[in-house]
Write a protein that holds these residues in place. Structure first.
Motif, PDB file in Angstrom:
ATOM      1  N   THR A   4       0.838  -1.188   0.000  1.00 52.49           N
ATOM      2  CA  THR A   4       0.000   0.000   0.000  1.00 52.49           C
ATOM      3  C   THR A   4       0.878   1.246   0.000  1.00 52.49           C
ATOM      4  O   THR A   4       1.927   1.269   0.643  1.00 52.49           O
ATOM      5  N   VAL A   5       0.427   2.293  -0.703  1.00 54.13           N
ATOM      6  CA  VAL A   5       1.117   3.581  -0.682  1.00 54.13           C
ATOM      7  C   VAL A   5       0.949   4.190   0.704  1.00 54.13           C
ATOM      8  O   VAL A   5      -0.170   4.333   1.203  1.00 54.13           O
ATOM      9  N   THR A   6       2.076   4.543   1.352  1.00 53.45           N
ATOM     10  CA  THR A   6       2.069   5.151   2.683  1.00 53.45           C
ATOM     11  C   THR A   6       3.067   6.308   2.728  1.00 53.45           C
ATOM     12  O   THR A   6       4.087   6.241   3.402  1.00 53.45           O
ATOM     13  N   THR A  11       0.666  13.884   1.022  1.00 51.59           N
ATOM     14  CA  THR A  11       0.384  14.326  -0.349  1.00 51.59           C
ATOM     15  C   THR A  11       0.473  13.124  -1.281  1.00 51.59           C
ATOM     16  O   THR A  11       1.084  12.109  -0.936  1.00 51.59           O
ATOM     17  N   PRO A  12      -0.132  13.193  -2.472  1.00 52.25           N
ATOM     18  CA  PRO A  12      -0.002  12.074  -3.408  1.00 52.25           C
ATOM     19  C   PRO A  12       1.469  11.783  -3.725  1.00 52.25           C
ATOM     20  O   PRO A  12       2.287  12.694  -3.802  1.00 52.25           O
ATOM     21  N   LEU A  13       1.764  10.497  -3.866  1.00 43.22           N
ATOM     22  CA  LEU A  13       3.130  10.042  -4.142  1.00 43.22           C
ATOM     23  C   LEU A  13       3.418  10.183  -5.626  1.00 43.22           C
ATOM     24  O   LEU A  13       2.672   9.669  -6.462  1.00 43.22           O
ATOM     25  N   ASN A  14       4.500  10.872  -5.975  1.00 42.16           N
ATOM     26  CA  ASN A  14       4.875  11.033  -7.379  1.00 42.16           C
ATOM     27  C   ASN A  14       5.287   9.692  -7.982  1.00 42.16           C
ATOM     28  O   ASN A  14       6.036   8.934  -7.371  1.00 42.16           O
ATOM     29  N   SER A  26       0.615  10.306 -10.157  1.00 46.15           N
ATOM     30  CA  SER A  26       0.715  10.295  -8.689  1.00 46.15           C
ATOM     31  C   SER A  26      -0.277   9.280  -8.149  1.00 46.15           C
ATOM     32  O   SER A  26      -1.268   8.951  -8.809  1.00 46.15           O
ATOM     33  N   LEU A  27       0.007   8.771  -6.955  1.00 50.72           N
ATOM     34  CA  LEU A  27      -0.856   7.798  -6.294  1.00 50.72           C
ATOM     35  C   LEU A  27      -1.161   8.285  -4.891  1.00 50.72           C
ATOM     36  O   LEU A  27      -0.269   8.759  -4.190  1.00 50.72           O
ATOM     37  N   ARG A  28      -2.415   8.144  -4.475  1.00 52.71           N
ATOM     38  CA  ARG A  28      -2.826   8.576  -3.131  1.00 52.71           C
ATOM     39  C   ARG A  28      -2.477   7.530  -2.083  1.00 52.71           C
ATOM     40  O   ARG A  28      -2.416   6.336  -2.377  1.00 52.71           O
ATOM     41  N   ASN A  29      -2.312   7.981  -0.853  1.00 48.95           N
ATOM     42  CA  ASN A  29      -2.125   7.075   0.273  1.00 48.95           C
ATOM     43  C   ASN A  29      -3.302   6.109   0.346  1.00 48.95           C
ATOM     44  O   ASN A  29      -4.447   6.485   0.087  1.00 48.95           O
ATOM     45  N   GLY A  30      -2.985   4.862   0.668  1.00 59.13           N
ATOM     46  CA  GLY A  30      -4.017   3.841   0.774  1.00 59.13           C
ATOM     47  C   GLY A  30      -4.216   3.030  -0.493  1.00 59.13           C
ATOM     48  O   GLY A  30      -4.886   1.997  -0.470  1.00 59.13           O
ATOM     49  N   ARG A  31      -3.643   3.461  -1.606  1.00 60.37           N
ATOM     50  CA  ARG A  31      -3.773   2.726  -2.874  1.00 60.37           C
ATOM     51  C   ARG A  31      -2.983   1.426  -2.776  1.00 60.37           C
ATOM     52  O   ARG A  31      -1.820   1.427  -2.416  1.00 60.37           O
ATOM     53  N   ASP A  32      -3.644   0.300  -3.079  1.00 58.88           N
ATOM     54  CA  ASP A  32      -2.954  -0.988  -3.119  1.00 58.88           C
ATOM     55  C   ASP A  32      -2.159  -1.092  -4.406  1.00 58.88           C
ATOM     56  O   ASP A  32      -2.656  -0.713  -5.478  1.00 58.88           O
ATOM     57  N   TRP A  63       7.543   4.200 -11.488  1.00 56.79           N
ATOM     58  CA  TRP A  63       8.519   4.061 -10.402  1.00 56.79           C
ATOM     59  C   TRP A  63       8.237   5.036  -9.273  1.00 56.79           C
ATOM     60  O   TRP A  63       7.959   6.210  -9.515  1.00 56.79           O
ATOM     61  N   VAL A  64       8.318   4.528  -8.027  1.00 54.07           N
ATOM     62  CA  VAL A  64       8.143   5.359  -6.825  1.00 54.07           C
ATOM     63  C   VAL A  64       9.271   5.045  -5.841  1.00 54.07           C
ATOM     64  O   VAL A  64       9.867   3.973  -5.899  1.00 54.07           O
ATOM     65  N   ILE A  65       9.536   5.970  -4.933  1.00 53.09           N
ATOM     66  CA  ILE A  65      10.513   5.715  -3.867  1.00 53.09           C
ATOM     67  C   ILE A  65      10.004   4.534  -3.037  1.00 53.09           C
ATOM     68  O   ILE A  65       8.868   4.542  -2.565  1.00 53.09           O
ATOM     69  N   ARG A  66      10.825   3.518  -2.872  1.00 53.49           N
ATOM     70  CA  ARG A  66      10.408   2.280  -2.206  1.00 53.49           C
ATOM     71  C   ARG A  66       9.970   2.506  -0.762  1.00 53.49           C
ATOM     72  O   ARG A  66       9.053   1.846  -0.283  1.00 53.49           O
ATOM     73  N   GLU A  67      10.591   3.448  -0.065  1.00 50.08           N
ATOM     74  CA  GLU A  67      10.279   3.634   1.351  1.00 50.08           C
ATOM     75  C   GLU A  67       8.845   4.114   1.584  1.00 50.08           C
ATOM     76  O   GLU A  67       8.345   4.049   2.708  1.00 50.08           O
ATOM     77  N   PHE A  68       8.153   4.572   0.547  1.00 48.88           N
ATOM     78  CA  PHE A  68       6.779   5.033   0.698  1.00 48.88           C
ATOM     79  C   PHE A  68       5.741   3.983   0.327  1.00 48.88           C
ATOM     80  O   PHE A  68       4.560   4.273   0.165  1.00 48.88           O
ATOM     81  N   ILE A  69       6.193   2.724   0.205  1.00 45.82           N
ATOM     82  CA  ILE A  69       5.302   1.585  -0.024  1.00 45.82           C
ATOM     83  C   ILE A  69       5.484   0.641   1.152  1.00 45.82           C
ATOM     84  O   ILE A  69       6.604   0.214   1.448  1.00 45.82           O
TER      85      ILE A  69
END
Length: 74
Positions: A4-6, A11-14, A26-32, A63-69
């Motif tokens: 999940t995006v955390t 703010t939405p994750l780039n 971008s992806l919102r927090n809580g998105r699986d 691609w997203v920063i891994r630490e925010f998943i």
């Protein structure tokens, strides 16, 4: 495994076209999400290539920063 995006900023994750590349979404927090691949950028930071369902269609987002998943055993 469920991921999940955390993003702690709230703010939405780039989402980028490559590790540390151009922002394309971008992806919102809580998105699986599913993690398809992990690579490091030139500064050694881990990035995850993510995908998931949107409007009943599976798609690769980018691609997203891994630490925010955050991932958990189901």
């Amino acid at each position: 495994m469920i991921c999940t995006v955390t993003d702690p900023t709230g703010t939405p994750l780039n989402v980028r076209d490559r590790p540390n590349g151009k922002v394309i979404n971008s992806l919102r927090n809580g998105r699986d999400v599913d993690i398809l691949d992990i690579k490091s950028d030139n500064r050694g930071r881990p990035w995850a290539r993510v995908a998931g369902y949107h409007n009943n269609r599976y798609r690769v987002w980018g691609w997203v920063i891994r630490e925010f998943i955050s991932c958990y055993e189901s």
